[in-house]
Design a protein around this motif. Structure first.
Motif, mmCIF file in Angstrom:
data_model
loop_
_atom_site.group_PDB
_atom_site.id
_atom_site.type_symbol
_atom_site.label_atom_id
_atom_site.label_comp_id
_atom_site.label_asym_id
_atom_site.label_seq_id
_atom_site.Cartn_x
_atom_site.Cartn_y
_atom_site.Cartn_z
ATOM 1 N N ASN A 83 7.343 54.009 90.578
ATOM 2 C CA ASN A 83 7.531 54.581 91.906
ATOM 3 C C ASN A 83 7.646 56.114 91.873
ATOM 4 O OD1 ASN A 83 7.688 54.235 94.706
ATOM 5 N ND2 ASN A 83 9.930 54.366 94.681
ATOM 6 N N VAL A 84 6.849 56.733 91.020
ATOM 7 C CA VAL A 84 6.744 58.193 90.958
ATOM 8 C C VAL A 84 5.252 58.532 90.982
ATOM 9 C CG1 VAL A 84 8.903 58.492 89.701
ATOM 10 C CG2 VAL A 84 6.773 58.195 88.432
ATOM 11 N N PRO A 85 4.882 59.765 91.349
ATOM 12 C CA PRO A 85 3.460 60.127 91.376
ATOM 13 C C PRO A 85 2.771 59.834 90.053
ATOM 14 C CG PRO A 85 4.759 61.822 92.459
ATOM 15 C CD PRO A 85 5.741 60.857 91.859
ATOM 16 N N ALA A 86 1.625 59.167 90.128
ATOM 17 C CA ALA A 86 0.923 58.740 88.926
ATOM 18 C C ALA A 86 0.506 59.920 88.051
ATOM 19 C CB ALA A 86 -0.310 57.912 89.311
ATOM 20 N N MET A 87 0.011 60.992 88.687
ATOM 21 C CA MET A 87 -0.433 62.140 87.906
ATOM 22 C C MET A 87 0.715 62.805 87.173
ATOM 23 S SD MET A 87 -2.884 63.860 86.716
ATOM 24 C CE MET A 87 -4.313 63.325 87.659
ATOM 25 N N ASP A 88 1.908 62.770 87.741
ATOM 26 C CA ASP A 88 3.068 63.347 87.059
ATOM 27 C C ASP A 88 3.347 62.609 85.754
ATOM 28 O OD1 ASP A 88 3.254 65.077 89.139
ATOM 29 O OD2 ASP A 88 5.080 64.215 90.014
ATOM 30 N N LEU A 89 3.235 61.280 85.791
ATOM 31 C CA LEU A 89 3.434 60.492 84.570
ATOM 32 C C LEU A 89 2.412 60.849 83.511
ATOM 33 C CD1 LEU A 89 4.208 56.937 86.015
ATOM 34 C CD2 LEU A 89 5.812 58.516 84.935
ATOM 35 N N VAL A 90 1.160 61.028 83.947
ATOM 36 C CA VAL A 90 0.089 61.354 82.998
ATOM 37 C C VAL A 90 0.294 62.744 82.411
ATOM 38 C CG1 VAL A 90 -2.394 61.715 82.756
ATOM 39 C CG2 VAL A 90 -1.539 59.815 84.130
ATOM 40 N N LEU A 91 0.611 63.702 83.252
ATOM 41 C CA LEU A 91 0.784 65.082 82.780
ATOM 42 C C LEU A 91 1.933 65.199 81.786
ATOM 43 C CD1 LEU A 91 0.218 67.080 86.101
ATOM 44 C CD2 LEU A 91 -1.335 66.884 84.148
ATOM 45 N N GLU A 92 2.936 64.327 81.915
ATOM 46 C CA GLU A 92 4.039 64.338 80.953
ATOM 47 C C GLU A 92 3.568 63.970 79.556
ATOM 48 O OE1 GLU A 92 6.993 61.688 82.356
ATOM 49 O OE2 GLU A 92 7.662 62.966 84.014
ATOM 50 N N ARG A 93 2.502 63.171 79.480
ATOM 51 C CA ARG A 93 2.000 62.705 78.188
ATOM 52 C C ARG A 93 0.906 63.598 77.608
ATOM 53 N NH1 ARG A 93 3.280 57.314 77.029
ATOM 54 N NH2 ARG A 93 4.984 56.620 78.389
ATOM 55 N N VAL A 94 0.379 64.516 78.389
ATOM 56 C CA VAL A 94 -0.738 65.353 77.925
ATOM 57 C C VAL A 94 -0.381 66.175 76.684
ATOM 58 C CG1 VAL A 94 -2.208 67.318 78.529
ATOM 59 C CG2 VAL A 94 -1.925 65.436 80.133
#
Length: 305
Positions: A83-94
């Motif tokens: 339940n958080v913005p999907a792109m934020d989750l991805v950018l955390e892993r970049v």
């Protein structure tokens, strides 16, 4: 140069659009996320209510057009699980993925460069065969199997290096070696072939005729030209490394984008999957654009029109 860049940017945009379009339709084959979010005892009415709240009850083409409109505005939706913005989750892993991919890239190119120069300088047929057999033997082992073998030897038996996670430089060693050495044979064969081709060129014979030494001719004249095909292939492989870290990240529990996508597939978290695929495809096309520009800078004969 400007026309070339505009054409390549348009091609890159179309490529990314094609990738996320394919991802959008393919993830629908994974199943209904509304079912996953509810318990096994959920009624049909409960499932229908969740599907409606997620917008999954609309025609697929309408969902797609709405998806493209939101993507153009930088909105990839909210993770169905967190339940958080999907792109934020991805950018955390970049950062983790870039760290692994770039380190692996440097290791592969660095080893190929060192071994290639050694073989050319010594001229030893035996040394060349030994190095090539080792490189080919490494490439014959899948990344997944080689990673487990590295864990078994250096983590379980010798207890020299940690096997899982990310935190210190020691955590990076095994996954980077596993991924970086996979294409070593390709780099070596390409580099050797390029050097052999340059060795027969007139400018090399001219340099020797002027009294220049072997090292000076090799490093000062042959090497810049021999690097051209290696730079092209290596640049493409760097893009592949960014997308191909999935297996390595899974084996070593490396918290990167690839591992996040794998976890999201099992959870049917569509927004996170598409956001991850979009970011990887974007990095891939940007890297290819940079490689094209570098190729033109290294070789003035290339006309970018």
């Amino acid at each position: 140069m400007a026309i070339f860049l505009i054409k390549r940017l348009l091609q890159s945009a179309l490529t990314v659009l094609g990738v996320i379009t394919a991802a959008f339709f393919l993830v629908r084959l994974a199943g209904d996320p509304a079912v996953l979010q509810l318990s096994a005892e959920a009624s049909a009415e409960d499932i229908a209510r969740v599907r409606e709240s997620l917008g999954l009850d609309r025609p697929l083409i309408i969902q797609y057009l709405d998806f493209i409109w939101r993507v153009l505005h930088g909105d990839f939706g909210v993770s169905l699980r967190q339940n958080v913005p999907a792109m934020d989750l991805v950018l955390e892993r970049v950062p983790a993925t870039l760290e692994l991919a770039l380190t692996s890239f440097v290791i592969g190119i660095g080893l190929a460069f060192v071994f290639g120069i050694m073989m050319r300088m010594t001229g030893s047929r035996t040394l060349r065969q030994v190095i090539m057999w080792i490189a080919l033997g490494r490439q014959a082992i899948p990344i997944f199997s080689f990673g487990l073998l590295m864990i078994l030897i250096f983590s379980v038996w010798l207890k020299w290096l940690p096997s899982l996670g990310r935190g210190t430089l020691a955590h990076l060693v095994l996954p980077a070696l596993t991924l970086g050495t996979y294409e070593l044979a390709l780099y070596l064969r390409l580099f050797n072939a390029s050097l052999a081709t340059e060795q027969r060129q007139d400018y090399v014979r001219t340099a020797y005729a002027k009294g220049q030494g072997k090292i000076q001719v090799l490093l000062g004249h042959m090497l810049p030209n021999a690097l051209l095909p290696l730079v092209t292939v290596a640049g493409i492989n760097l893009g592949l490394l960014l997308g191909g870290t999935v297996v390595t990240e899974t084996v070593f529990s490396w918290p990167g984008v690839g591992r996040l996508i794998v976890q999201s597939v099992s959870q049917r978290d569509f927004p996170v999957i598409i956001a991850g695929v979009f970011l990887i495809s974007l990095m891939f096309v940007v890297i290819n654009l940079i490689v094209d520009v570098l190729y033109g800078l290294l070789d003035p004969r290339v006309r970018m029109v």
